[in-house]
Structure formats: C-alpha cells, structure tokens
Design a protein around this motif. Structure first.
Motif, short mmCIF file in Angstrom:
data_model
loop_
_atom_site.label_atom_id
_atom_site.label_comp_id
_atom_site.label_asym_id
_atom_site.label_seq_id
_atom_site.Cartn_x
_atom_site.Cartn_y
_atom_site.Cartn_z
N MET A 132 0.84 -1.20 0.00
CA MET A 132 0.00 0.00 0.00
C MET A 132 0.88 1.26 0.00
N ASP A 133 1.97 1.24 0.78
CA ASP A 133 2.87 2.38 0.84
C ASP A 133 3.54 2.61 -0.52
N GLY A 134 3.89 1.54 -1.20
CA GLY A 134 4.50 1.66 -2.53
C GLY A 134 3.55 2.29 -3.53
N ALA A 135 2.28 1.91 -3.47
CA ALA A 135 1.30 2.49 -4.38
C ALA A 135 1.12 3.99 -4.09
N LEU A 136 1.09 4.36 -2.82
CA LEU A 136 0.96 5.76 -2.47
C LEU A 136 2.16 6.57 -2.96
#
Length: 92
Positions: free
Chosen positions: A20-24
């Motif tokens: 999720m952090d990578g997508a953000l």
C-alpha cells in the motif's frame, strides 16, 4: 481453532502494508512529475499572454476612395525612404 483460521483468511485477503505504501509513493511521484512538467507550459502561456497584451491594437481605416489601410503604417506602394526625402506616390 475456527477463530485462528478466520483471522488467517482475513489477513491473506489484504495487501501488505508495504504494498500500500509503494502504491501511495508511486502516485505521489506521478503527481510531482506532472506538476513539474506543467511549469514550462504555464510559463509559455504567460509569455504569449504578455506578448499579445503588449502589442498595440490594429486599427483599420477606410481611405477616401474606399481602400482600407492600417493606421500607423504607411500604405502599400508608398516610398518613405530618406533618399527620396520621404515623399510618397500620392503626393505626385
């Protein structure tokens, strides 16, 4: 036992926190890239607006014989050269 199996199934369906952090971060990077690409386009648009605004307006007049001319510019075919004394063809 059922509670542990249900909890494992629930956690398997969710993405990991780092996914999720990578997508953000990827979306944030795209936003920054787009913002920096818009800077030259904006400056170019402002430059064109200033250029158009600083040009004097064009006024078109109608001569006594019905021929149009641009005010502030000599008519076509006139001679306004220093060598000829600044006379034009209509004065002859």
């Amino acid at each position: 036992m059922r509670d542990a199996a249900t909890a494992d199934e629930a956690t398997m369906g969710r993405p990991k926190y780092y996914e999720m952090d990578g997508a953000l971060r990827a979306n944030a990077n795209r936003a920054w890239l787009l913002a920096f690409l818009m800077i030259p386009i904006t400056l170019l648009a402002i430059g064109f607006a200033v250029f158009v605004r600083l040009q004097p307006p064009t006024f078109i007049g109608i001569g006594p014989h019905g021929d149009p001319y641009v005010l502030g510019h000599p008519p076509k075919g006139t001679v306004t050269d220093l060598a000829t004394g600044g006379t034009d063809q209509f004065m002859n």
